[in-house]
Design a protein around this motif. Sequence first.
Motif, short mmCIF file in Angstrom:
data_model
loop_
_atom_site.label_atom_id
_atom_site.label_comp_id
_atom_site.label_asym_id
_atom_site.label_seq_id
_atom_site.Cartn_x
_atom_site.Cartn_y
_atom_site.Cartn_z
N GLU A 46 46.05 25.43 -71.79
CA GLU A 46 45.69 26.34 -72.89
C GLU A 46 45.67 25.55 -74.20
O GLU A 46 46.48 24.65 -74.41
N ALA A 47 44.73 25.88 -75.05
CA ALA A 47 44.61 25.20 -76.35
C ALA A 47 44.24 26.21 -77.42
O ALA A 47 43.57 27.21 -77.16
N VAL A 48 44.67 25.93 -78.65
CA VAL A 48 44.38 26.77 -79.81
C VAL A 48 43.69 25.90 -80.85
O VAL A 48 44.15 24.79 -81.15
N ARG A 49 42.59 26.41 -81.39
CA ARG A 49 41.90 25.71 -82.48
C ARG A 49 42.20 26.43 -83.79
O ARG A 49 42.01 27.64 -83.90
N LEU A 50 42.68 25.64 -84.74
CA LEU A 50 43.01 26.15 -86.07
C LEU A 50 42.06 25.52 -87.09
O LEU A 50 41.47 24.47 -86.85
N ARG A 51 41.94 26.16 -88.24
CA ARG A 51 41.23 25.55 -89.35
C ARG A 51 42.17 25.51 -90.55
O ARG A 51 42.71 26.53 -90.97
N SER A 52 42.38 24.31 -91.07
CA SER A 52 43.38 24.10 -92.11
C SER A 52 42.76 23.38 -93.29
O SER A 52 41.88 22.52 -93.12
N ASP A 53 43.22 23.71 -94.49
CA ASP A 53 42.78 22.97 -95.68
C ASP A 53 43.67 21.75 -95.93
O ASP A 53 43.45 21.00 -96.88
N ASP A 54 44.66 21.53 -95.06
CA ASP A 54 45.53 20.36 -95.18
C ASP A 54 45.94 19.86 -93.79
O ASP A 54 47.12 19.88 -93.43
N PRO A 55 44.96 19.40 -92.99
CA PRO A 55 45.27 18.97 -91.63
C PRO A 55 45.98 17.62 -91.63
O PRO A 55 45.96 16.90 -92.62
N PRO A 56 46.60 17.26 -90.52
CA PRO A 56 47.22 15.93 -90.43
C PRO A 56 46.15 14.85 -90.50
O PRO A 56 44.98 15.08 -90.19
N SER A 57 46.56 13.67 -90.90
CA SER A 57 45.60 12.57 -91.06
C SER A 57 45.40 11.78 -89.78
O SER A 57 44.48 10.97 -89.68
N CYS A 58 46.25 12.01 -88.77
CA CYS A 58 46.12 11.31 -87.50
C CYS A 58 46.55 12.26 -86.39
O CYS A 58 47.02 13.37 -86.65
N VAL A 59 46.38 11.83 -85.16
CA VAL A 59 46.84 12.63 -84.03
C VAL A 59 48.37 12.67 -84.04
O VAL A 59 49.02 11.63 -84.20
N VAL A 60 48.91 13.84 -83.90
CA VAL A 60 50.36 14.03 -83.83
C VAL A 60 50.71 14.55 -82.44
O VAL A 60 50.17 15.55 -81.99
N ARG A 61 51.58 13.83 -81.77
CA ARG A 61 52.10 14.30 -80.50
C ARG A 61 53.61 14.31 -80.61
O ARG A 61 54.20 13.41 -81.21
N GLY A 62 54.21 15.33 -80.07
CA GLY A 62 55.65 15.37 -80.24
C GLY A 62 56.36 16.22 -79.23
O GLY A 62 55.76 16.84 -78.35
N TRP A 63 57.67 16.21 -79.38
CA TRP A 63 58.56 17.05 -78.61
C TRP A 63 59.33 17.90 -79.62
O TRP A 63 59.87 17.40 -80.60
N VAL A 64 59.38 19.18 -79.38
CA VAL A 64 60.11 20.10 -80.25
C VAL A 64 61.15 20.80 -79.38
O VAL A 64 60.84 21.72 -78.62
N PHE A 65 62.38 20.29 -79.45
CA PHE A 65 63.46 20.81 -78.61
C PHE A 65 63.03 20.81 -77.14
O PHE A 65 63.25 21.78 -76.41
N GLY A 66 62.38 19.71 -76.75
CA GLY A 66 61.96 19.55 -75.37
C GLY A 66 60.57 20.05 -75.06
O GLY A 66 60.03 19.74 -73.99
N GLU A 67 59.94 20.80 -75.95
CA GLU A 67 58.61 21.35 -75.70
C GLU A 67 57.56 20.35 -76.19
O GLU A 67 57.50 20.03 -77.37
N PRO A 68 56.68 19.85 -75.30
CA PRO A 68 55.65 18.91 -75.74
C PRO A 68 54.49 19.63 -76.41
O PRO A 68 54.14 20.76 -76.05
N VAL A 69 53.89 18.97 -77.38
CA VAL A 69 52.74 19.55 -78.09
C VAL A 69 51.93 18.41 -78.69
O VAL A 69 52.45 17.32 -78.95
N TYR A 70 50.64 18.63 -78.87
CA TYR A 70 49.82 17.67 -79.62
C TYR A 70 48.94 18.41 -80.60
O TYR A 70 48.61 19.58 -80.41
N LEU A 71 48.57 17.70 -81.68
CA LEU A 71 47.70 18.23 -82.72
C LEU A 71 46.66 17.17 -83.03
O LEU A 71 47.01 16.05 -83.43
#
Length: 342
Positions: free
Chosen positions: A196-221
Amino acid sequence: MRVLVRGAGIIGLAVAEELLLRGHRVRVVDPAPCSGASGVAAGMLAPAAEASWAAPGVLDLGLRGLALWPGYAERLGVPLAAAGTVLVARDGRDLVEARRQAALLAEHGIEAVPLDPAALAQVEPRLTSRAAGGVLLPGDRSVDPRAVLAALLERVEVDGVDAGVDARVEHDVEVLATGCSLRAPYSHLVRPVRGEAVRLRSDDPPSCVVRGWVFGEPVYLVPRASGEVVVGATVEEHDEPAVPTAGGVRRLLAAATELLPGLDRAAVVEVAARDRPGSPDDLPLVGPTHDPGVVLAAGHFRHGVLLAPLTALLVADLLEGADPDPLTDPRRLLEEPCTTRP
């Protein structure tokens, strides 16, 4: 050669385009081109970031695929984002995962730069100030798969017939690139893995790909130049239709906004789910079968976009007499046909 390619996702189209460039006669059949996983993929060209999740051998294939992408993107006329990937750990336990990833990459000679919270804020100031640290992977890239598909469709004509039936055309060989639905007797070689994926539109997006773990939950942006941010992706083995779930979307958005609080103000523009085609050993199925008239280009799981140009070369080289790649040869999972008579 006369080649029938079944399937017009990024793999089938890339194979067809390569064969056309080499002067072969190619027909591509698919009743719904680009409607599978390719159309909603985030487009991370990130073998380094994927290393700890991938099957043995995928890192090698991914690095080979990544090396092809600069020239491939230039030929197709699509932009390639080269800002790298930041692996972010929200807390101390997540930081253990990030450091494990960095150690794994160091074993393979891949650059991975440890970042303390202050250095992390300099690389990507939009990240939460509560992050425990991270790792910079400067060699990773990303691309918009929808732009790639559009460019390939300008070069490859697709016949909108059912890719699962006889296209009633003379051919010397057929290439099966139909994602999660290979026809018999190869259907057991792929399985659906929902993402599953969600597409957002932001006026201040990250400048690079962000991948992380948030209390064990993996996510990428994954940011796009347009301000779009692709947030993904869940991984779920299932037998049901691939539809977005409330729980999957909630987990993705909760993890994404924990890492980048500014995304709370982003607009939600699309929520989608597709099945990735996984193989029994999570390695691609690219190469010959025991039928000399059938070649597989399937089973790419999470790596279809990354491996598309490499798959195209492997298939085209095979049809022109090269040996199959032992890492991807589908015959590793196929029984030898019976050749003796009773």
